[in-house]
Design a protein around this motif. Structure first.
Motif, mmCIF file in Angstrom:
data_model
loop_
_atom_site.group_PDB
_atom_site.id
_atom_site.type_symbol
_atom_site.label_atom_id
_atom_site.label_comp_id
_atom_site.label_asym_id
_atom_site.label_seq_id
_atom_site.Cartn_x
_atom_site.Cartn_y
_atom_site.Cartn_z
ATOM 1 N N SER A 445 77.504 57.459 66.081
ATOM 2 C CA SER A 445 77.761 58.746 66.714
ATOM 3 C C SER A 445 76.664 59.086 67.721
ATOM 4 C CB SER A 445 77.837 59.843 65.649
ATOM 5 O OG SER A 445 76.566 60.028 65.040
ATOM 6 N N ASP A 446 76.936 60.028 68.589
ATOM 7 C CA ASP A 446 75.947 60.442 69.585
ATOM 8 C C ASP A 446 74.685 60.974 68.916
ATOM 9 O OD1 ASP A 446 77.650 59.735 71.620
ATOM 10 O OD2 ASP A 446 78.481 61.756 71.870
ATOM 11 N N ALA A 447 74.877 61.806 67.887
ATOM 12 C CA ALA A 447 73.713 62.362 67.194
ATOM 13 C C ALA A 447 72.940 61.268 66.475
ATOM 14 C CB ALA A 447 74.169 63.436 66.203
ATOM 15 N N GLY A 448 73.654 60.310 65.887
ATOM 16 C CA GLY A 448 72.980 59.227 65.190
ATOM 17 C C GLY A 448 72.147 58.372 66.123
ATOM 18 N N ARG A 449 72.680 58.126 67.324
ATOM 19 C CA ARG A 449 71.930 57.296 68.270
ATOM 20 C C ARG A 449 70.625 57.983 68.703
ATOM 21 N NH1 ARG A 449 77.239 55.731 69.998
ATOM 22 N NH2 ARG A 449 77.343 57.507 71.449
ATOM 23 N N GLN A 450 70.599 59.306 68.656
ATOM 24 C CA GLN A 450 69.379 60.009 69.023
ATOM 25 C C GLN A 450 68.272 59.820 67.986
ATOM 26 O OE1 GLN A 450 69.802 64.068 70.680
ATOM 27 N NE2 GLN A 450 72.034 63.766 70.546
ATOM 28 N N LEU A 451 68.643 59.435 66.776
ATOM 29 C CA LEU A 451 67.632 59.176 65.749
ATOM 30 C C LEU A 451 67.016 57.800 65.885
ATOM 31 C CD1 LEU A 451 69.197 60.668 62.484
ATOM 32 C CD2 LEU A 451 67.346 61.617 63.856
ATOM 33 N N GLY A 452 67.660 56.924 66.642
ATOM 34 C CA GLY A 452 67.125 55.584 66.829
ATOM 35 C C GLY A 452 67.208 54.765 65.561
ATOM 36 N N PRO A 453 66.137 54.042 65.204
ATOM 37 C CA PRO A 453 66.153 53.181 64.012
ATOM 38 C C PRO A 453 66.387 53.933 62.704
ATOM 39 C CG PRO A 453 64.309 52.641 65.443
ATOM 40 C CD PRO A 453 64.891 53.923 65.957
ATOM 41 N N ALA A 454 66.109 55.240 62.699
ATOM 42 C CA ALA A 454 66.275 56.015 61.463
ATOM 43 C C ALA A 454 67.731 56.373 61.180
ATOM 44 C CB ALA A 454 65.441 57.291 61.542
ATOM 45 N N ALA A 455 68.634 56.078 62.113
ATOM 46 C CA ALA A 455 70.027 56.482 61.956
ATOM 47 C C ALA A 455 70.689 55.809 60.764
ATOM 48 C CB ALA A 455 70.804 56.173 63.233
ATOM 49 N N HIS A 456 70.369 54.547 60.544
ATOM 50 C CA HIS A 456 71.008 53.816 59.439
ATOM 51 C C HIS A 456 70.637 54.436 58.093
ATOM 52 C CE1 HIS A 456 73.031 50.312 57.720
ATOM 53 N NE2 HIS A 456 72.058 50.304 56.805
ATOM 54 N N GLY A 457 69.359 54.723 57.913
ATOM 55 C CA GLY A 457 68.933 55.337 56.659
ATOM 56 C C GLY A 457 69.522 56.716 56.460
ATOM 57 N N PHE A 458 69.626 57.489 57.562
ATOM 58 C CA PHE A 458 70.233 58.816 57.482
ATOM 59 C C PHE A 458 71.704 58.690 57.077
ATOM 60 C CE2 PHE A 458 71.906 62.849 58.636
ATOM 61 C CZ PHE A 458 70.854 63.748 58.684
ATOM 62 N N GLY A 459 72.414 57.731 57.662
ATOM 63 C CA GLY A 459 73.818 57.520 57.324
ATOM 64 C C GLY A 459 74.007 57.126 55.868
ATOM 65 N N GLU A 460 73.092 56.312 55.337
ATOM 66 C CA GLU A 460 73.178 55.933 53.927
ATOM 67 C C GLU A 460 73.004 57.149 53.028
ATOM 68 O OE1 GLU A 460 70.241 52.870 53.494
ATOM 69 O OE2 GLU A 460 71.748 51.272 53.740
ATOM 70 N N ALA A 461 72.090 58.038 53.427
ATOM 71 C CA ALA A 461 71.887 59.262 52.649
ATOM 72 C C ALA A 461 73.134 60.133 52.662
ATOM 73 C CB ALA A 461 70.690 60.036 53.204
ATOM 74 N N VAL A 462 73.800 60.212 53.802
ATOM 75 C CA VAL A 462 75.031 60.984 53.910
ATOM 76 C C VAL A 462 76.102 60.415 52.985
ATOM 77 C CG1 VAL A 462 76.934 61.615 55.459
ATOM 78 C CG2 VAL A 462 74.562 61.768 56.259
ATOM 79 N N ALA A 463 76.256 59.098 52.983
ATOM 80 C CA ALA A 463 77.269 58.456 52.141
ATOM 81 C C ALA A 463 76.993 58.676 50.664
ATOM 82 C CB ALA A 463 77.322 56.962 52.448
ATOM 83 N N ALA A 464 75.703 58.744 50.304
ATOM 84 C CA ALA A 464 75.326 58.919 48.901
ATOM 85 C C ALA A 464 75.341 60.384 48.471
ATOM 86 C CB ALA A 464 73.946 58.331 48.660
ATOM 87 N N GLY A 465 75.724 61.290 49.368
ATOM 88 C CA GLY A 465 75.758 62.700 49.034
ATOM 89 C C GLY A 465 74.448 63.424 49.258
ATOM 90 N N GLY A 466 73.515 62.773 49.952
ATOM 91 C CA GLY A 466 72.219 63.390 50.198
ATOM 92 C C GLY A 466 72.034 63.858 51.619
ATOM 93 N N GLY A 467 73.107 64.217 52.295
ATOM 94 C CA GLY A 467 73.025 64.634 53.684
ATOM 95 C C GLY A 467 72.191 65.885 53.882
#
Length: 566
Positions: A445-467
C-alpha cells in the motif's frame, strides 16, 4: 475357530425394567451429561483466546509461551480421540468417559491455579487429553441409548451444543475475564463438571464389549504418536517455518508412524483398534472427508471473523460475543430442526445442503469492508449458522451408523479425529495464508511503502491483531494513513481467505451429495430409519396404531455382547 456373539445382561434386571431399558429418564441424564461435558471441552478451544492479554500480563509471558497455551490443548485433544473410542468399546464406555471427566476437571483446576506459563501449558495439554476422551465417547453413549427418531432428536441437541460452545466462546470468555479474572475460565469447569460427574456415576448405564482378544496397544501408541506429530507440525509450521528441519521432521515422523500403524492394524484384522475394512465403505470415506473439510473451513473462518470484529471494528470481547449471537441462535435452531430430519430426509441431502449453505455464508463475507458496520456480517452469519446447525447432528449420527453398535466408540473416535485434524489444518493453513496475504497487502500500500523496510513487520503485526499497538510506535504524521491501510489490508485479506474457505466448503458439499449413501449404513441403522419413518406416519381414525414389531436386542440397552470362541 468359530466365533459366536451372544447377548448376556450386565445385571439381572426384572422383566419390566428390561423391557423399558433405554426409554426412560436415564437416557435423558446421559444426553445431558454428554452435552455438558462437550460444551465445556469445546468452549475451552476458543475461550482462552480472549484472555491471552491478561495471561501474558500475569506471567510476563513471551509470544511463544502464549502459543503453547493454545497449542497444548489442541494437541492433547487430537492425539487420543481414536484410541479413547476404541478403549471405551472394550473397557466400558461409562467407565472410560468418567475417567476422562476426572482428568479434565483436575487439569482445569491445575490451569486455574497455575503459577507460570509452563505449568499452564502442561496443564492445558492434560486437559486436552481428558477432553478427547469425553469428545470421542460421548456420541457413542448417546447412540447406545437412543434409536430411530429419538436418536435424530438427541443428536440434534448434541449438534446444537457443539455449535453453541464454539460460538459462545468469546462471549463467555469476555464475561469471565472482565468480571472475575482469567483464572475463572478454567475454574468454572470444576463445580459444573463435578455435578455432571456425579449424575454420570449415578444415572448413566454401562456398556462394554467382552472380547477374548487383548487390547491393541501397539495401535494405540503408534496412532497417537503419528497424530501428535502431524497436529504439532501443523500448529507450529507458521512460527518455525514450513520448510524448517523440525517441521519437516515432524511430518516425516508422522508419515512413518502411520505406515507402521497401517501394517499393525492389518495384522490385527477384525480386532484392530481401527478396522481398515471401513475404508472400503464409500459413505464412511465421504463422511470423513466432509467432516475434515467442514472443520477446516468453518473453524478457521470463525477465528478470523472474531479477530475482524475485535481488531478492525474495535469491539471488546463481551461486545464481540453479543454480536455473534445471530450466528449462535441460528445454529441452535437449525440443529434442533436437523435432529428430526436425520431420519426423514436422505443423509446425503443434509450433508450436501449444509455444506452448500456454509459455502454461501463464507462467500458473503465479501459484503464487509473496513468502514462497514458489523451488521454487514448478518447474511454471512445466517448462512454459516444454518449450515453448521444442519451439519453437526447429521455428522454425529452418521459417524456411528456405518458400523455395528458394538463398535460405535471406535467410529465416533474416528469422526472426531477427522474433525480435530480439520481444525488444525484449517487454523494453521488458512491462518498462514491470511497472515501472508495481509502482510503483502499492507506492504504494497502507499502508506506501507512510506515505512520502508519496517512495512513488513508492521503488516505482520496487523495480521496478528496487533495493529493498534503498532500504530502507537509509528510516526505521528503517518498514523491516519497507516490506520486506513491496515484496516483495508485486514479486510481484503479476510475476504480473500473466506472465498478460499467457501471453495473448500463447496468441495465438501459435492462430496456429501455424491458419496453419502443409505445403502452403506449398517443394517441396524437402516432398520431404525425405516421404523422411524413408519412411526412418523400419522394413523387414520379407523386404523389403530400397530404395536412395534419385535426386534433383536440392541447392544447397549442393558445388555452386553460377549464373544465366545469355540
Amino acid at each position: 475357530m468359530k466365533e459366536r456373539t451372544t447377548q448376556v445382561p450386565l445385571q439381572a434386571p426384572d422383566a419390566e425394567a428390561d423391557r423399558t431399558a433405554g426409554t426412560g429418564g436415564g437416557r435423558g441424564w446421559t444426553l445431558a451429561v454428554v452435552c455438558v461435558a462437550t460444551f465445556m471441552l469445546l468452549l475451552d478451544l476458543t475461550v482462552v483466546n480472549v484472555a491471552l492479554p491478561d495471561i501474558r500480563q500475569a506471567f510476563d509471558a513471551s509470544f511463544t509461551s502464549l502459543q503453547w497455551v493454545l497449542d497444548a490443548y489442541a494437541l492433547g485433544l487430537a492425539a487420543v480421540l481414536l484410541t479413547a473410542g476404541s478403549l471405551a468399546d472394550r473397557l466400558g464406555r461409562k467407565r472410560v468417559f468418567n475417567v476422562g471427566f476426572v482428568v479434565f476437571l483436575l487439569a482445569s483446576l491445575a490451569c486455574g491455579l497455575a503459577g507460570d506459563a509452563l505449568t499452564l501449558s502442561v496443564s492445558r495439554g492434560v486437559q486436552g487429553l481428558g477432553g478427547a476422551v469425553l469428545f470421542a465417547v460421548g456420541p457413542a453413549l448417546i447412540g447406545q441409548e437412543y434409536q430411530g427418531r429419538d436418536r435424530g432428536k438427541a443428536f440434534g441437541i448434541f449438534g446444537g451444543v457443539v455449535g453453541l460452545s464454539i460460538a459462545f466462546g468469546p462471549l463467555i470468555g469476555g464475561a469471565l475475564t472482565d468480571g472475575l479474572g482469567w483464572r475463572w475460565i478454567f475454574l468454572v469447569n470444576v463445580p459444573v463438571g463435578l455435578v455432571a460427574l456425579v449424575i454420570s456415576l449415578l444415572r448413566m448405564r454401562e456398556w462394554r464389549q467382552e472380547s477374548a482378544t487383548a487390547l491393541d496397544w501397539w495401535g494405540l501408541v503408534l496412532f497417537s504418536g503419528a497424530l501428535s506429530l502431524l497436529v504439532l507440525g501443523l500448529l507450529r509450521g507458521e512460527t518455525e517455518g514450513w520448510g524448517s528441519a523440525p517441521i519437516v521432521a515432524m511430518f516425516a515422523g508422522a508419515g512413518v508412524l502411520l505406515v507402521v500403524f497401517t501394517a499393525v492394524e492389518r495384522q490385527w484384522g477384525e480386532h484392530a483398534m481401527l478396522q481398515l475394512s471401513l475404508f472400503r465403505n464409500v459413505t464412511f470415506n465421504g463422511v470423513s472427508a466432509v467432516t475434515l473439510l467442514c472443520a477446516a473451513a468453518t473453524m478457521s473462518a470463525i477465528f478470523l471473523l472474531v479477530s475482524y470484529v475485535q481488531n478492525v471494528l474495535a469491539f471488546s470481547p463481551w461486545q464481540t460475543g453479543l454480536r455473534f449471537l445471530p450466528l449462535t441462535l441460528t445454529l441452535f435452531v437449525a440443529a434442533a430442526a436437523a435432529g428430526s430430519l436425520t431420519t426423514r430426509v436422505p443423509q446425503r441431502l443434509l450433508m450436501g445442503v449444509s455444506l452448500s449453505l456454509i459455502a454461501v455464508g463464507l462467500a458473503l463475507v465479501a459484503l464487509t469492508g473496513p468502514d462497514t458496520p458489523w451488521t454487514a456480517l448478518l447474511p454471512s452469519m445466517f448462512g454459516i449458522g444454518v449450515g453448521m446447525g444442519l451439519f453437526n447432528p447429521s455428522r454425529a449420527s452418521l459417524s456411528i451408523a456405518v458400523v455395528e453398535p458394538s463398535k460405535a466408540g471406535m467410529a465416533s473416535g474416528i469422526s472426531e479425529t477427522f474433525q480435530q485434524v480439520g481444525v488444525a489444518i484449517g487454523i494453521a493453513g488458512f491462518g498462514a495464508v491470511f497472515h501472508s496475504r495481509v502482510t503483502d497487502l499492507f506492504a504494497g500500500s502507499d502508506a506501507g511503502r512510506q515505512l520502508g523496510p519496517a512495512a513488513h513487520g508492521f503488516g505482520e503485526a496487523v495480521a496478528a491483531g496487533g495493529g493498534n499497538e503498532a500504530l502507537r510506535h509509528a510516526p505521528r504524521q503517518l498514523v491516519p494513513a497507516l490506520d486506513h491501510a491496515a484496516r483495508t489490508a485486514f479486510v481484503d485479506g479476510l475476504t480473500d481467505v473466506m472465498l478460499v474457505c467457501a471453495a473448500v466448503a463447496a468441495v465438501g458439499a459435492f462430496i456429501g451429495f455424491a458419496f453419502v449413501r443409505t445403502r452403506d449404513l449398517h443394517e441396524s441403522a437402516r432398520m431404525e430409519t425405516a421404523e422411524s419413518m413408519e412411526q412418523g406416519a400419522a394413523p387414520t381414525a379407523s386404523t389403530p396404531t400397530p404395536a412395534p414389531a419385535p426386534t433383536a436386542p440392541v447392544a447397549g440397552l442393558g445388555q452386553e455382547p460377549v464373544t465366545e470362541t469355540h
